[in-house]
Motif scaffolding. Structure first.
Motif, PDB file in Angstrom:
ATOM      1  N   SER A 317      13.004  44.316  37.320  1.00 12.07           N
ATOM      2  CA  SER A 317      11.783  44.985  37.769  1.00 12.07           C
ATOM      3  C   SER A 317      10.555  44.121  37.490  1.00 12.07           C
ATOM      4  O   SER A 317      10.584  43.207  36.676  1.00 12.07           O
ATOM      5  CB  SER A 317      11.622  46.345  37.094  1.00 12.07           C
ATOM      6  N   THR A 318       9.459  44.432  38.178  1.00 14.29           N
ATOM      7  CA  THR A 318       8.225  43.667  38.081  1.00 14.29           C
ATOM      8  C   THR A 318       7.439  44.048  36.833  1.00 14.29           C
ATOM      9  O   THR A 318       7.401  45.221  36.439  1.00 14.29           O
ATOM     10  CB  THR A 318       7.341  43.924  39.320  1.00 14.29           C
ATOM     11  N   ILE A 319       6.783  43.070  36.229  1.00 15.24           N
ATOM     12  CA  ILE A 319       5.816  43.303  35.158  1.00 15.24           C
ATOM     13  C   ILE A 319       4.426  43.328  35.786  1.00 15.24           C
ATOM     14  O   ILE A 319       4.087  42.465  36.591  1.00 15.24           O
ATOM     15  CB  ILE A 319       5.902  42.192  34.097  1.00 15.24           C
ATOM     16  N   TYR A 320       3.625  44.325  35.445  1.00 16.22           N
ATOM     17  CA  TYR A 320       2.284  44.424  36.038  1.00 16.22           C
ATOM     18  C   TYR A 320       1.360  45.225  35.135  1.00 16.22           C
ATOM     19  O   TYR A 320       1.810  46.002  34.274  1.00 16.22           O
ATOM     20  CB  TYR A 320       2.340  45.081  37.423  1.00 16.22           C
ATOM     21  N   THR A 321       0.062  45.029  35.339  1.00 19.26           N
ATOM     22  CA  THR A 321      -0.957  45.765  34.586  1.00 19.26           C
ATOM     23  C   THR A 321      -1.671  46.792  35.449  1.00 19.26           C
ATOM     24  O   THR A 321      -2.448  47.588  34.934  1.00 19.26           O
ATOM     25  CB  THR A 321      -2.018  44.797  34.026  1.00 19.26           C
ATOM     26  N   GLY A 322      -1.432  46.753  36.748  1.00 20.79           N
ATOM     27  CA  GLY A 322      -2.114  47.672  37.649  1.00 20.79           C
ATOM     28  C   GLY A 322      -3.520  47.239  38.009  1.00 20.79           C
ATOM     29  O   GLY A 322      -4.249  47.988  38.670  1.00 20.79           O
ATOM     30  N   ALA A 323      -3.925  46.045  37.588  1.00 20.04           N
ATOM     31  CA  ALA A 323      -5.276  45.561  37.872  1.00 20.04           C
ATOM     32  C   ALA A 323      -5.269  44.725  39.156  1.00 20.04           C
ATOM     33  O   ALA A 323      -4.691  43.635  39.183  1.00 20.04           O
ATOM     34  CB  ALA A 323      -5.793  44.725  36.716  1.00 20.04           C
ATOM     35  N   GLY A 333       1.681  43.249  40.533  1.00 20.14           N
ATOM     36  CA  GLY A 333       2.302  42.137  39.830  1.00 20.14           C
ATOM     37  C   GLY A 333       2.982  41.128  40.728  1.00 20.14           C
ATOM     38  O   GLY A 333       3.580  40.162  40.240  1.00 20.14           O
ATOM     39  N   ILE A 334       2.903  41.331  42.042  1.00 19.90           N
ATOM     40  CA  ILE A 334       3.513  40.414  43.003  1.00 19.90           C
ATOM     41  C   ILE A 334       2.396  39.766  43.808  1.00 19.90           C
ATOM     42  O   ILE A 334       1.615  40.468  44.461  1.00 19.90           O
ATOM     43  CB  ILE A 334       4.487  41.147  43.935  1.00 19.90           C
ATOM     44  N   PRO A 335       2.256  38.428  43.778  1.00 20.41           N
ATOM     45  CA  PRO A 335       1.181  37.768  44.521  1.00 20.41           C
ATOM     46  C   PRO A 335       1.212  38.152  45.994  1.00 20.41           C
ATOM     47  O   PRO A 335       2.288  38.322  46.588  1.00 20.41           O
ATOM     48  CB  PRO A 335       1.473  36.285  44.318  1.00 20.41           C
ATOM     49  N   ASP A 336       0.034  38.295  46.576  1.00 22.60           N
ATOM     50  CA  ASP A 336      -0.059  38.710  47.979  1.00 22.60           C
ATOM     51  C   ASP A 336       0.770  37.833  48.901  1.00 22.60           C
ATOM     52  O   ASP A 336       1.348  38.315  49.888  1.00 22.60           O
ATOM     53  CB  ASP A 336      -1.519  38.685  48.437  1.00 22.60           C
ATOM     54  N   ASN A 346       3.782  48.411  45.535  1.00 20.55           N
ATOM     55  CA  ASN A 346       5.246  48.546  45.626  1.00 20.55           C
ATOM     56  C   ASN A 346       5.944  47.493  44.771  1.00 20.55           C
ATOM     57  O   ASN A 346       6.579  46.566  45.271  1.00 20.55           O
ATOM     58  CB  ASN A 346       5.728  48.494  47.073  1.00 20.55           C
ATOM     59  N   PRO A 347       5.837  47.609  43.454  1.00 19.81           N
ATOM     60  CA  PRO A 347       6.551  46.671  42.589  1.00 19.81           C
ATOM     61  C   PRO A 347       8.054  46.852  42.724  1.00 19.81           C
ATOM     62  O   PRO A 347       8.535  47.858  43.256  1.00 19.81           O
ATOM     63  CB  PRO A 347       6.064  47.084  41.192  1.00 19.81           C
ATOM     64  N   ILE A 348       8.788  45.882  42.243  1.00 19.24           N
ATOM     65  CA  ILE A 348      10.238  46.021  42.167  1.00 19.24           C
ATOM     66  C   ILE A 348      10.552  47.000  41.036  1.00 19.24           C
ATOM     67  O   ILE A 348      10.151  46.793  39.895  1.00 19.24           O
ATOM     68  CB  ILE A 348      10.909  44.662  41.893  1.00 19.24           C
TER      69      ILE A 348
END
Length: 380
Positions: A317-323, A333-336, A346-348
């Motif tokens: 799964s993706t790591i993200y901060t929501g920013a 957390g996924i580059p455009d 839509n993270p993994i």
């Protein structure tokens, strides 16, 4: 409806004795429809099932917690609650409304819509517990009827206005404004009545329906936005079946309602009418002990955040901060440049098998695909 209830002020749809004159069969609320433990095997026969297709067939309204989570175990709950094969139970029925339904795929939401099974969305609680919420764009495009619910205060919202604020913020920041103001408003009015099978008497302003009415100050915001963006001081009048319960002090006085107590709400003089529970506002506050305050001016103390975050990876799964940023517009957390839905969150997820969900394989992620099950379609 939920775990527990109260006699007075509200309608407890899951308790016939406390429906406050509604006179309908109660809503059957179920927290653990597949049993209280997660089996070691994903076989449908491994669940102990507190509810079965036969046990719910005569329920007016059936509201189970299904697929509360974003991993394979969570989705497997839906799989085994939507089939009569291999030891499963067919709980997807016209009278059913699944609470949460987070870790699902487009075909799952399509199956719900075909069966007439509705959904109750609790974004604040989902985000607090799992760092993500149901792919509401997918559920909507697949035709699922959706209502909004608070879940509970430890991880959710203290009231419906705060849940609306969360849903609205998530919609604007992470869904590109996919939901209109009217659609959000319907989730807490007409849709809410429909998912609890109370729509013959509640949910709309119409002849033959109960006058359960809330009026909001529209001086700053117009139309549905007056409700969605309302603060505690903006609640002008609340009635249940035409009985005045709360509102601006001058309006309550003008209506001649008795047994009401004065209370200042964020600088606005209000009156609350507690005659039906034979107490006063001060006595009610005292009896609550150290419980949560009745209202807050601004963000409630210790309110769970509606910003999705995942600090660690599970099953790819993706790591993200929501920013959101210049290179990651939706903050997932996924580059455009690598994101199959660069403007829709839509993270993994752990359930996605290490890649962004794209059920029809057309390169457009499910979350932003006009028809997630038909490749290259422009409508669904």
């Amino acid at each position: 409806f939920g775990s527990g209830g109260a006699n007075g002020l509200v309608r407890n749809l899951d308790e016939s004795a406390d429906e406050q004159g509604l006179g309908d069969p109660y809503v059957y609320f179920s927290t653990f429809p597949l049993g209280t433990t997660t089996p070691s095997s994903m076989a449908c026969s491994a669940y102990t099932y507190e509810d079965t297709a036969s046990s719910i067939k005569n329920d007016k309204s059936y509201e189970p917690h299904i697929s509360e989570g974003i991993d394979a175990d969570a989705r497997n709950e839906f799989v085994c609650a939507s089939t009569s094969a291999n030891g499963g139970q067919l709980l997807t029925a016209p009278q059913s409304a699944f609470i949460h339904a987070v870790g699902l795929e487009p075909a799952d939401y399509q199956a719900m819509a075909k069966a007439g099974t509705k959904m109750i969305w609790s974004p604040r609680s989902n985000i607090r517990l799992y760092g993500d919420t149901a792919p509401i764009t997918v559920a909507t495009r697949m035709g699922v009827k959706i209502a909004l619910g608070t879940d509970w205060t430890p991880s959710g919202s203290m009231n419906m206005l705060r849940e609306l604020a969360c849903a609205d913020s998530f919609n604007q920041t992470y869904l590109g404004g996919f939901l209109s103001d009217e659609e959000l408003w319907l989730m807490v009015t007409r849709n809410a009545a429909e998912v609890t099978a109370a729509d013959a008497k509640l949910g709309v302003l119409a002849t033959g329906h109960f006058a359960d009415i809330s009026i909001f100050n529209g001086a700053t915001n117009n139309d549905h936005r007056a409700v969605i963006a309302a603060q505690p001081e903006d609640v002008v009048l609340v009635m249940r079946a035409g009985t005045v319960l709360y509102g601006d002090a001058n309006i309550i006085t003008g209506l001649g309602t008795a047994s009401c107590d004065a209370v200042s709400v964020c600088g606005v003089a209000k009156s609350i009418c507690l005659g039906e529970i034979s107490t006063t506002y001060s006595a009610l506050q005292t009896s609550g002990g150290a419980n949560y305050a009745a209202f807050f001016c601004g963000t409630p103390t210790n309110e769970p955040s509606c910003t999705p975050t995942r600090p660690t990876s599970v099953s790819g799964s993706t790591i993200y901060t929501g920013a959101p940023s210049a290179t990651d517009a939706d903050g997932d957390g996924i580059p455009d440049t690598m994101d199959n839905c660069p403007h829709v969150f839509n993270p993994i997820r752990p359930v996605d098998g290490g890649k962004q969900a794209d059920a029809d394989g057309d390169g457009v992620g499910d979350a932003c695909d006009p028809c997630p099950l038909t490749a290259n379609a422009t409508t669904c």
